[in-house]
Scaffold this motif. Structure first.
Motif, PDB file in Angstrom:
ATOM      1  N   HIS A 110       0.828  -1.210   0.000  1.00 29.38           N
ATOM      2  CA  HIS A 110       0.000   0.000   0.000  1.00 29.38           C
ATOM      3  C   HIS A 110       0.866   1.266   0.000  1.00 29.38           C
ATOM      4  CE1 HIS A 110      -3.456  -2.478   0.362  1.00 29.38           C
ATOM      5  NE2 HIS A 110      -3.171  -2.892   1.589  1.00 29.38           N
ATOM      6  N   LEU A 111       1.970   1.212   0.717  1.00 28.70           N
ATOM      7  CA  LEU A 111       2.866   2.365   0.822  1.00 28.70           C
ATOM      8  C   LEU A 111       3.548   2.671  -0.511  1.00 28.70           C
ATOM      9  CD1 LEU A 111       3.963   4.314   3.061  1.00 28.70           C
ATOM     10  CD2 LEU A 111       5.916   2.770   3.259  1.00 28.70           C
ATOM     11  N   THR A 112       4.026   1.616  -1.187  1.00 24.51           N
ATOM     12  CA  THR A 112       4.762   1.798  -2.439  1.00 24.51           C
ATOM     13  C   THR A 112       3.851   1.796  -3.670  1.00 24.51           C
ATOM     14  OG1 THR A 112       5.161  -0.580  -2.636  1.00 24.51           O
ATOM     15  CG2 THR A 112       6.848   0.724  -1.490  1.00 24.51           C
ATOM     16  N   ARG A 113       2.582   1.405  -3.446  1.00 24.33           N
ATOM     17  CA  ARG A 113       1.608   1.290  -4.538  1.00 24.33           C
ATOM     18  C   ARG A 113       2.082   0.324  -5.622  1.00 24.33           C
ATOM     19  NH1 ARG A 113      -2.184   4.900  -3.236  1.00 24.33           N
ATOM     20  NH2 ARG A 113      -1.602   6.879  -2.293  1.00 24.33           N
ATOM     21  N   THR A 114       2.790  -0.711  -5.195  1.00 22.47           N
ATOM     22  CA  THR A 114       3.209  -1.757  -6.127  1.00 22.47           C
ATOM     23  C   THR A 114       3.050  -3.116  -5.456  1.00 22.47           C
ATOM     24  OG1 THR A 114       5.053  -2.667  -7.410  1.00 22.47           O
ATOM     25  CG2 THR A 114       5.642  -1.509  -5.403  1.00 22.47           C
ATOM     26  N   ALA A 115       2.646  -4.093  -6.241  1.00 23.12           N
ATOM     27  CA  ALA A 115       2.435  -5.447  -5.721  1.00 23.12           C
ATOM     28  C   ALA A 115       3.676  -6.324  -5.927  1.00 23.12           C
ATOM     29  CB  ALA A 115       1.221  -6.083  -6.394  1.00 23.12           C
ATOM     30  N   ARG A 116       4.780  -5.686  -6.276  1.00 22.22           N
ATOM     31  CA  ARG A 116       5.984  -6.450  -6.632  1.00 22.22           C
ATOM     32  C   ARG A 116       6.436  -7.417  -5.542  1.00 22.22           C
ATOM     33  NH1 ARG A 116       8.948  -6.622 -10.682  1.00 22.22           N
ATOM     34  NH2 ARG A 116      11.032  -7.475 -10.594  1.00 22.22           N
ATOM     35  N   PHE A 117       6.439  -6.966  -4.290  1.00 26.46           N
ATOM     36  CA  PHE A 117       6.994  -7.788  -3.214  1.00 26.46           C
ATOM     37  C   PHE A 117       5.964  -8.719  -2.572  1.00 26.46           C
ATOM     38  CE2 PHE A 117       9.588  -3.907  -3.432  1.00 26.46           C
ATOM     39  CZ  PHE A 117      10.783  -4.494  -3.815  1.00 26.46           C
ATOM     40  N   ILE A 118       4.684  -8.469  -2.827  1.00 25.10           N
ATOM     41  CA  ILE A 118       3.637  -9.285  -2.202  1.00 25.10           C
ATOM     42  C   ILE A 118       3.703 -10.731  -2.696  1.00 25.10           C
ATOM     43  CG2 ILE A 118       1.660  -9.026  -3.778  1.00 25.10           C
ATOM     44  CD1 ILE A 118       1.482  -8.351  -0.045  1.00 25.10           C
ATOM     45  N   ARG A 119       4.293 -10.920  -3.870  1.00 24.90           N
ATOM     46  CA  ARG A 119       4.390 -12.275  -4.433  1.00 24.90           C
ATOM     47  C   ARG A 119       5.292 -13.194  -3.605  1.00 24.90           C
ATOM     48  NH1 ARG A 119       7.360 -10.702  -9.984  1.00 24.90           N
ATOM     49  NH2 ARG A 119       6.345  -8.754  -9.551  1.00 24.90           N
ATOM     50  N   TYR A 120       6.095 -12.595  -2.712  1.00 30.37           N
ATOM     51  CA  TYR A 120       6.996 -13.395  -1.878  1.00 30.37           C
ATOM     52  C   TYR A 120       6.424 -13.671  -0.480  1.00 30.37           C
ATOM     53  CZ  TYR A 120       9.990 -11.868  -5.632  1.00 30.37           C
ATOM     54  OH  TYR A 120      10.494 -11.604  -6.877  1.00 30.37           O
ATOM     55  N   ARG A 121       5.189 -13.199  -0.260  1.00 31.41           N
ATOM     56  CA  ARG A 121       4.586 -13.356   1.065  1.00 31.41           C
ATOM     57  C   ARG A 121       4.413 -14.833   1.442  1.00 31.41           C
ATOM     58  NH1 ARG A 121      -0.905 -10.250   1.826  1.00 31.41           N
ATOM     59  NH2 ARG A 121      -1.469 -11.727   0.212  1.00 31.41           N
ATOM     60  N   ARG A 122       3.951 -15.637   0.507  1.00 34.18           N
ATOM     61  CA  ARG A 122       3.750 -17.063   0.800  1.00 34.18           C
ATOM     62  C   ARG A 122       5.079 -17.740   1.126  1.00 34.18           C
ATOM     63  NH1 ARG A 122       0.823 -20.942  -3.509  1.00 34.18           N
ATOM     64  NH2 ARG A 122      -0.533 -19.143  -3.482  1.00 34.18           N
ATOM     65  N   MET A 123       6.099 -17.480   0.292  1.00 34.84           N
ATOM     66  CA  MET A 123       7.410 -18.082   0.525  1.00 34.84           C
ATOM     67  C   MET A 123       7.969 -17.688   1.891  1.00 34.84           C
ATOM     68  SD  MET A 123      11.173 -17.400  -1.128  1.00 34.84           S
ATOM     69  CE  MET A 123      10.684 -17.166  -2.788  1.00 34.84           C
ATOM     70  N   MET A 124       7.888 -16.398   2.204  1.00 37.29           N
ATOM     71  CA  MET A 124       8.436 -15.926   3.471  1.00 37.29           C
ATOM     72  C   MET A 124       7.642 -16.468   4.659  1.00 37.29           C
ATOM     73  SD  MET A 124       9.527 -12.068   2.406  1.00 37.29           S
ATOM     74  CE  MET A 124      10.123 -11.620   4.017  1.00 37.29           C
ATOM     75  N   GLY A 125       6.324 -16.572   4.487  1.00 40.03           N
ATOM     76  CA  GLY A 125       5.493 -17.154   5.536  1.00 40.03           C
ATOM     77  C   GLY A 125       5.842 -18.610   5.789  1.00 40.03           C
ATOM     78  N   LEU A 126       6.098 -19.346   4.713  1.00 38.95           N
ATOM     79  CA  LEU A 126       6.481 -20.759   4.853  1.00 38.95           C
ATOM     80  C   LEU A 126       7.870 -20.905   5.467  1.00 38.95           C
ATOM     81  CD1 LEU A 126       4.962 -22.253   1.594  1.00 38.95           C
ATOM     82  CD2 LEU A 126       4.254 -22.741   3.945  1.00 38.95           C
ATOM     83  N   TRP A 127       8.767 -19.989   5.140  1.00 37.05           N
ATOM     84  CA  TRP A 127      10.090 -19.992   5.790  1.00 37.05           C
ATOM     85  C   TRP A 127       9.947 -19.687   7.280  1.00 37.05           C
ATOM     86  CZ3 TRP A 127      14.601 -22.003   4.922  1.00 37.05           C
ATOM     87  CH2 TRP A 127      15.035 -22.243   3.627  1.00 37.05           C
ATOM     88  N   ALA A 128       9.079 -18.743   7.616  1.00 37.11           N
ATOM     89  CA  ALA A 128       8.835 -18.433   9.037  1.00 37.11           C
ATOM     90  C   ALA A 128       8.329 -19.680   9.753  1.00 37.11           C
ATOM     91  CB  ALA A 128       7.830 -17.291   9.173  1.00 37.11           C
ATOM     92  N   PHE A 129       7.411 -20.407   9.105  1.00 40.67           N
ATOM     93  CA  PHE A 129       6.882 -21.646   9.695  1.00 40.67           C
ATOM     94  C   PHE A 129       7.976 -22.704   9.821  1.00 40.67           C
ATOM     95  CE2 PHE A 129       4.739 -25.830   9.171  1.00 40.67           C
ATOM     96  CZ  PHE A 129       4.051 -25.835  10.382  1.00 40.67           C
ATOM     97  N   ALA A 130       8.837 -22.802   8.806  1.00 40.82           N
ATOM     98  CA  ALA A 130       9.942 -23.776   8.853  1.00 40.82           C
ATOM     99  C   ALA A 130      10.868 -23.481  10.035  1.00 40.82           C
ATOM    100  CB  ALA A 130      10.720 -23.747   7.540  1.00 40.82           C
ATOM    101  N   TYR A 131      11.198 -22.207  10.227  1.00 42.93           N
ATOM    102  CA  TYR A 131      12.051 -21.840  11.365  1.00 42.93           C
ATOM    103  C   TYR A 131      11.336 -22.113  12.693  1.00 42.93           C
ATOM    104  CZ  TYR A 131      15.830 -19.760   8.656  1.00 42.93           C
ATOM    105  OH  TYR A 131      16.911 -19.572   7.813  1.00 42.93           O
ATOM    106  N   ALA A 132      10.017 -21.869  12.731  1.00 44.57           N
ATOM    107  CA  ALA A 132       9.242 -22.152  13.950  1.00 44.57           C
ATOM    108  C   ALA A 132       9.245 -23.651  14.247  1.00 44.57           C
ATOM    109  CB  ALA A 132       7.812 -21.636  13.804  1.00 44.57           C
ATOM    110  N   CYS A 133       9.075 -24.480  13.206  1.00 47.06           N
ATOM    111  CA  CYS A 133       9.135 -25.944  13.378  1.00 47.06           C
ATOM    112  C   CYS A 133      10.494 -26.371  13.921  1.00 47.06           C
ATOM    113  CB  CYS A 133       8.899 -26.659  12.043  1.00 47.06           C
ATOM    114  SG  CYS A 133       7.195 -26.654  11.489  1.00 47.06           S
ATOM    115  N   LEU A 134      11.554 -25.839  13.333  1.00 51.21           N
ATOM    116  CA  LEU A 134      12.906 -26.186  13.770  1.00 51.21           C
ATOM    117  C   LEU A 134      13.173 -25.684  15.189  1.00 51.21           C
ATOM    118  CD1 LEU A 134      14.823 -25.487  10.443  1.00 51.21           C
ATOM    119  CD2 LEU A 134      14.389 -27.728  11.479  1.00 51.21           C
ATOM    120  N   HIS A 135      12.624 -24.527  15.525  1.00 49.12           N
ATOM    121  CA  HIS A 135      12.749 -23.968  16.879  1.00 49.12           C
ATOM    122  C   HIS A 135      12.119 -24.925  17.899  1.00 49.12           C
ATOM    123  CE1 HIS A 135      12.707 -21.007  20.105  1.00 49.12           C
ATOM    124  NE2 HIS A 135      11.378 -20.982  20.126  1.00 49.12           N
ATOM    125  N   VAL A 136      10.888 -25.373  17.605  1.00 46.56           N
ATOM    126  CA  VAL A 136      10.191 -26.311  18.500  1.00 46.56           C
ATOM    127  C   VAL A 136      10.926 -27.647  18.551  1.00 46.56           C
ATOM    128  CG1 VAL A 136       8.039 -27.609  18.843  1.00 46.56           C
ATOM    129  CG2 VAL A 136       7.938 -25.187  18.216  1.00 46.56           C
TER     130      VAL A 136
END
Length: 196
Positions: free
Chosen positions: A62-88
């Motif tokens: 919304h700030l940049t008025r471009t959807a360029r980086f939103i396409r990486y949201r799923r990947m980054m979310g899954l990486w966050a989950f992977a790190y959470a799994c490894l943390h546990v």
């Protein structure tokens, strides 16, 4: 290789680097005086960092008025989950050695473990429904409603960090402040949408 592909690989490698660094420290014996704590903390820190970065992508759009980086949201979310799994896993396998009485004792007696496990449980349905097929099965509206759980997971993960830290709460407060700003932006946009 196209610019989009280079960008995709740059984000992927950027998300993988903390894990590679941890592996390197393990091989070279650079995990410090308390290797188990270093492993568990490092994985937890990066789970939270990537979760916060994932949450920041929509306001950034919304700030940049471009959807360029939103396409990486799923990947980054899954990486966050992977790190959470490894943390546990690091906590359950390396720290307490799969000693389940200790695990359940910690879960009932230590608030930070209880809150941390709640954050992890909140992330599971998000990761499980992150595929295009699941979006189609659930339908867009139900999928979006379910994925609002990410805000709950973010708040719980930050609370887990605050409760775990005994003295220096500067780092946890930075995460909490960032999340409050991100949630306020999201709430503001949601209210603006309702008033239209």
């Amino acid at each position: 290789m196209t610019r989009d592909r280079i960008e995709w690989w740059a984000v992927f490698i950027g998300c993988a680097l903390p894990l590679l660094a941890l592996g390197w420290w393990a091989v070279t014996g650079d995990l410090g005086v308390n290797p188990i704590e270093t492993i568990v903390r490092h994985l937890g820190d990066w789970a939270l960092r990537l979760l916060v970065l994932t949450l920041a992508l929509t306001p950034l759009r919304h700030l940049t008025r471009t959807a360029r980086f939103i396409r990486y949201r799923r990947m980054m979310g899954l990486w966050a989950f992977a790190y959470a799994c490894l943390h546990v896993l690091a906590y359950v396998v390396i720290d307490i050695g799969l000693h389940w009485p200790t695990f359940f004792g910690d879960l009932t007696k230590r608030p930070y473990i209880m809150v941390g496990m709640a954050a992890f449980v909140a992330l599971i349905p998000l990761a499980a429904t992150s595929t295009s097929g699941m979006i189609k099965r659930l339908g867009g509206k139900r999928w979006k409603r379910l994925h609002r759980l990410v805000y709950v997971a973010g708040a719980l993960a930050a609370a887990h960090y605050v409760l775990m830290v005994k003295a220096d709460i500067l780092d946890p407060m930075i995460y909490i402040t960032t999340l409050v700003v991100l949630y306020a932006v999201r709430l503001g946009r949601w209210q603006a949408g309702r008033s239209v």
